[in-house]
Write a protein that holds these residues in place. Structure first.
Motif, PDB file in Angstrom:
ATOM      1  N   LEU A 159       1.036  -1.162  -0.084  1.00  0.00           N
ATOM      2  CA  LEU A 159       0.030   0.222   0.035  1.00  0.00           C
ATOM      3  C   LEU A 159       0.939   1.335   0.110  1.00  0.00           C
ATOM      4  O   LEU A 159       2.044   1.360   0.471  1.00  0.00           O
ATOM      5  CB  LEU A 159      -0.975   0.114   1.342  1.00  0.00           C
ATOM      6  N   PRO A 160       0.382   2.384  -0.531  1.00  0.00           N
ATOM      7  CA  PRO A 160       1.440   3.668  -0.306  1.00  0.00           C
ATOM      8  C   PRO A 160       1.538   4.003   0.814  1.00  0.00           C
ATOM      9  O   PRO A 160       0.715   3.668   1.771  1.00  0.00           O
ATOM     10  CB  PRO A 160       0.471   4.702  -1.326  1.00  0.00           C
ATOM     11  N   GLU A 161       2.628   4.753   1.233  1.00  0.00           N
ATOM     12  CA  GLU A 161       2.818   5.369   2.540  1.00  0.00           C
ATOM     13  C   GLU A 161       1.663   6.088   3.103  1.00  0.00           C
ATOM     14  O   GLU A 161       1.515   5.963   4.057  1.00  0.00           O
ATOM     15  CB  GLU A 161       4.091   6.237   2.465  1.00  0.00           C
ATOM     16  N   ASN A 162       0.858   7.026   2.254  1.00  0.00           N
ATOM     17  CA  ASN A 162      -0.025   7.727   2.834  1.00  0.00           C
ATOM     18  C   ASN A 162      -1.276   6.877   3.254  1.00  0.00           C
ATOM     19  O   ASN A 162      -2.002   7.535   4.065  1.00  0.00           O
ATOM     20  CB  ASN A 162      -0.297   8.865   1.956  1.00  0.00           C
ATOM     21  N   GLU A 163      -1.239   5.617   3.001  1.00  0.00           N
ATOM     22  CA  GLU A 163      -2.402   4.690   3.577  1.00  0.00           C
ATOM     23  C   GLU A 163      -2.091   4.031   4.628  1.00  0.00           C
ATOM     24  O   GLU A 163      -3.040   3.384   5.333  1.00  0.00           O
ATOM     25  CB  GLU A 163      -2.749   3.923   2.317  1.00  0.00           C
ATOM     26  N   ILE A 164      -0.617   3.941   5.179  1.00  0.00           N
ATOM     27  CA  ILE A 164      -0.406   3.295   6.305  1.00  0.00           C
ATOM     28  C   ILE A 164      -0.578   3.966   7.649  1.00  0.00           C
ATOM     29  O   ILE A 164      -0.308   5.093   7.843  1.00  0.00           O
ATOM     30  CB  ILE A 164       1.257   2.752   6.126  1.00  0.00           C
ATOM     31  N   ILE A 165      -1.291   3.030   8.337  1.00  0.00           N
ATOM     32  CA  ILE A 165      -1.461   3.518   9.861  1.00  0.00           C
ATOM     33  C   ILE A 165      -0.699   2.821  10.845  1.00  0.00           C
ATOM     34  O   ILE A 165      -0.580   1.439  10.625  1.00  0.00           O
ATOM     35  CB  ILE A 165      -3.036   3.277   9.948  1.00  0.00           C
ATOM     36  N   LEU A 166       0.203   3.609  11.589  1.00  0.00           N
ATOM     37  CA  LEU A 166       0.940   2.883  12.586  1.00  0.00           C
ATOM     38  C   LEU A 166       0.694   3.281  13.879  1.00  0.00           C
ATOM     39  O   LEU A 166       0.181   4.439  14.340  1.00  0.00           O
ATOM     40  CB  LEU A 166       2.380   3.593  12.185  1.00  0.00           C
ATOM     41  N   SER A 167       1.028   2.611  14.759  1.00  0.00           N
ATOM     42  CA  SER A 167       0.843   2.938  16.543  1.00  0.00           C
ATOM     43  C   SER A 167       1.936   4.073  16.557  1.00  0.00           C
ATOM     44  O   SER A 167       3.183   4.176  16.110  1.00  0.00           O
ATOM     45  CB  SER A 167       1.025   2.013  17.304  1.00  0.00           C
ATOM     46  N   GLU A 168       1.685   4.928  17.875  1.00  0.00           N
ATOM     47  CA  GLU A 168       2.808   5.699  18.067  1.00  0.00           C
ATOM     48  C   GLU A 168       4.084   4.995  18.625  1.00  0.00           C
ATOM     49  O   GLU A 168       5.196   5.614  18.086  1.00  0.00           O
ATOM     50  CB  GLU A 168       2.340   6.673  19.420  1.00  0.00           C
ATOM     51  N   LYS A 169       4.139   3.936  19.262  1.00  0.00           N
ATOM     52  CA  LYS A 169       5.141   3.106  19.411  1.00  0.00           C
ATOM     53  C   LYS A 169       5.933   2.772  18.177  1.00  0.00           C
ATOM     54  O   LYS A 169       7.044   2.774  18.181  1.00  0.00           O
ATOM     55  CB  LYS A 169       4.878   1.860  20.090  1.00  0.00           C
ATOM     56  N   ASP A 170       5.222   2.135  17.060  1.00  0.00           N
ATOM     57  CA  ASP A 170       6.039   1.788  15.949  1.00  0.00           C
ATOM     58  C   ASP A 170       6.415   2.722  15.188  1.00  0.00           C
ATOM     59  O   ASP A 170       7.568   2.604  14.596  1.00  0.00           O
ATOM     60  CB  ASP A 170       5.039   0.992  14.928  1.00  0.00           C
ATOM     61  N   LYS A 171       6.139   4.232  15.327  1.00  0.00           N
ATOM     62  CA  LYS A 171       6.685   5.249  14.625  1.00  0.00           C
ATOM     63  C   LYS A 171       8.030   5.584  15.104  1.00  0.00           C
ATOM     64  O   LYS A 171       8.852   6.270  14.658  1.00  0.00           O
ATOM     65  CB  LYS A 171       5.780   6.549  14.714  1.00  0.00           C
ATOM     66  N   LEU A 172       8.320   5.119  16.395  1.00  0.00           N
ATOM     67  CA  LEU A 172       9.650   5.518  17.083  1.00  0.00           C
ATOM     68  C   LEU A 172      10.827   4.526  16.870  1.00  0.00           C
ATOM     69  O   LEU A 172      11.747   4.887  17.477  1.00  0.00           O
ATOM     70  CB  LEU A 172       9.318   5.544  18.861  1.00  0.00           C
ATOM     71  N   TYR A 173      10.601   3.436  16.314  1.00  0.00           N
ATOM     72  CA  TYR A 173      11.692   2.329  16.091  1.00  0.00           C
ATOM     73  C   TYR A 173      12.797   2.734  15.332  1.00  0.00           C
ATOM     74  O   TYR A 173      12.288   3.728  14.208  1.00  0.00           O
ATOM     75  CB  TYR A 173      11.115   1.201  15.606  1.00  0.00           C
ATOM     76  N   GLU A 174      13.985   2.654  15.425  1.00  0.00           N
ATOM     77  CA  GLU A 174      15.318   3.005  14.703  1.00  0.00           C
ATOM     78  C   GLU A 174      15.235   2.113  13.597  1.00  0.00           C
ATOM     79  O   GLU A 174      14.899   0.875  13.502  1.00  0.00           O
ATOM     80  CB  GLU A 174      16.386   2.996  15.658  1.00  0.00           C
ATOM     81  N   PRO A 175      16.179   2.597  12.722  1.00  0.00           N
ATOM     82  CA  PRO A 175      16.480   1.719  11.431  1.00  0.00           C
ATOM     83  C   PRO A 175      17.525   0.610  11.948  1.00  0.00           C
ATOM     84  O   PRO A 175      18.109   0.864  13.086  1.00  0.00           O
ATOM     85  CB  PRO A 175      17.341   2.610  10.438  1.00  0.00           C
ATOM     86  N   LEU A 176      17.623  -0.423  11.128  1.00  0.00           N
ATOM     87  CA  LEU A 176      18.476  -1.519  11.318  1.00  0.00           C
ATOM     88  C   LEU A 176      20.118  -1.189  11.616  1.00  0.00           C
ATOM     89  O   LEU A 176      20.644  -1.765  12.407  1.00  0.00           O
ATOM     90  CB  LEU A 176      18.723  -2.729  10.304  1.00  0.00           C
ATOM     91  N   THR A 177      20.389  -0.318  10.873  1.00  0.00           N
ATOM     92  CA  THR A 177      21.709   0.262  11.130  1.00  0.00           C
ATOM     93  C   THR A 177      22.320   1.016  12.349  1.00  0.00           C
ATOM     94  O   THR A 177      23.351   1.156  12.671  1.00  0.00           O
ATOM     95  CB  THR A 177      22.086   1.311   9.907  1.00  0.00           C
ATOM     96  N   LYS A 178      21.328   1.536  13.080  1.00  0.00           N
ATOM     97  CA  LYS A 178      21.597   1.907  14.418  1.00  0.00           C
ATOM     98  C   LYS A 178      21.233   1.034  15.527  1.00  0.00           C
ATOM     99  O   LYS A 178      21.188   1.636  16.519  1.00  0.00           O
ATOM    100  CB  LYS A 178      20.511   3.061  14.532  1.00  0.00           C
ATOM    101  N   ARG A 179      21.247  -0.167  15.130  1.00  0.00           N
ATOM    102  CA  ARG A 179      20.793  -1.030  16.228  1.00  0.00           C
ATOM    103  C   ARG A 179      21.891  -2.232  16.286  1.00  0.00           C
ATOM    104  O   ARG A 179      22.599  -2.573  15.394  1.00  0.00           O
ATOM    105  CB  ARG A 179      19.313  -1.983  16.054  1.00  0.00           C
ATOM    106  N   THR A 180      22.010  -2.928  17.441  1.00  0.00           N
ATOM    107  CA  THR A 180      22.874  -4.239  17.563  1.00  0.00           C
ATOM    108  C   THR A 180      21.902  -5.110  18.117  1.00  0.00           C
ATOM    109  O   THR A 180      20.683  -4.853  18.802  1.00  0.00           O
ATOM    110  CB  THR A 180      23.918  -4.115  18.365  1.00  0.00           C
ATOM    111  N   PHE A 181      22.007  -6.469  17.681  1.00  0.00           N
ATOM    112  CA  PHE A 181      21.123  -7.825  18.275  1.00  0.00           C
ATOM    113  C   PHE A 181      21.961  -8.757  18.688  1.00  0.00           C
ATOM    114  O   PHE A 181      23.032  -8.832  18.406  1.00  0.00           O
ATOM    115  CB  PHE A 181      20.372  -8.210  16.858  1.00  0.00           C
ATOM    116  N   ASN A 182      21.200  -9.452  19.807  1.00  0.00           N
ATOM    117  CA  ASN A 182      21.927 -10.342  20.424  1.00  0.00           C
ATOM    118  C   ASN A 182      21.633 -11.819  19.861  1.00  0.00           C
ATOM    119  O   ASN A 182      21.583 -12.852  20.558  1.00  0.00           O
ATOM    120  CB  ASN A 182      21.743 -10.329  21.823  1.00  0.00           C
TER     121      ASN A 182
END
Length: 187
Positions: A159-182
Motif C-alpha cells: 500500500l502507498p505510504e499515505n495509506e499506512i496507519i502506525l501506532s505511536e510506538k511503531d513510529k519510534l523504532y530505529e533503522p537496522l543500521t542503528k541497532r545491535t542484536f543479540n
C-alpha cells in the motif's frame, strides 16, 4: 501440508491441505510432529494471540530480545495481510534481508517465523484477523522493533505510504543500521 523452506534459513511458508465437501471444509492448522519431521524444528507453542485491524494498519516490525525471543506461526482467520519477516541474526548470510508473503483467509497459508527475526504485517483487506501461535511468553521488557520503512532493508509494502496507519510506538523504532542484536546465526 506443504512446507516450503524460504531463502531466510529457518523460516517456512506453510500451505495446509484443505478437505472440502458439501458441508464446508476442514484443515489441520498445525501438527508439531509433522512440522519437526519435515523441518527439523521442534516448535512447541505455549501462547496463542489474535489481533484484528483495519485496512492500512501496519504492525511491526516487532521482536523480543534474548532471553525471551519468540518463534511464531502466523495465519489469518479473516481477511488478507502482507506478512513480512526480517533476519536479525548476527553472522547470518541473509542478515538484514526480508521475506514477504500475502497471507489470507481464502488461501489458509501460514508463515513460520523463527527466533531472531523481526515480524510485521500490513492489512490489505477492509479488516483482518490474525492468529499467532508463539513458543515463549510475551515479555514487555524484552519487546523491541525495527523501523518498518528502513531503506537499508527496502521492504516493498503493498500500500502507498499515505495509506499506512502506525501506532505511536511503531513510529519510534530505529533503522537496522542503528541497532545491535543479540541473536546469533547457527548456520
Amino acid at each position: 501440508m506443504e512446507i516450503k523452506p524460504l531463502h531466510l534459513q529457518g523460516a517456512y511458508s506453510l500451505q495446509p491441505k484443505l478437505f472440502n465437501d458439501n458441508r464446508g471444509y476442514f484443515f489441520e492448522w498445525f501438527n508439531a510432529r509433522n512440522f519437526k519431521k519435515l523441518t527439523g524444528v521442534d516448535f512447541k507453542p505455549i501462547q496463542f494471540n489474535s489481533s484484528r485491524s483495519v485496512r492500512g494498519v501496519l504492525r511491526g516490525l516487532h521482536f523480543q530480545e534474548m532471553p525471551s525471543s519468540q518463534a511464531k506461526l502466523v495465519g489469518v482467520t479473516q481477511g488478507e495481510i502482507q506478512d513480512v519477516i526480517v533476519d536479525l541474526r548476527e553472522g547470518s548470510p541473509t542478515y538484514g534481508q526480508y521475506y514477504s508473503e500475502v497471507i489470507s483467509q481464502e488461501k489458509k497459508n501460514q508463515l513460520f517465523v523463527p527466533k531472531g527475526f523481526a515480524h510485521g504485517f500490513l492489512v490489505l483487506s477492509e479488516t483482518a484477523e490474525i492468529f499467532y501461535a508463539i513458543d515463549d511468553y510475551y515479555s514487555p521488557e524484552h519487546e523491541c522493533g525495527v523501523m518498518y520503512n528502513d531503506i537499508s532493508i527496502g521492504i516493498e509494502w503493498q500500500l502507498p505510504e499515505n495509506e499506512i496507519i502506525l501506532s505511536e510506538k511503531d513510529k519510534l523504532y530505529e533503522p537496522l543500521t542503528k541497532r545491535t542484536f543479540n541473536f546469533q546465526y547457527n548456520g
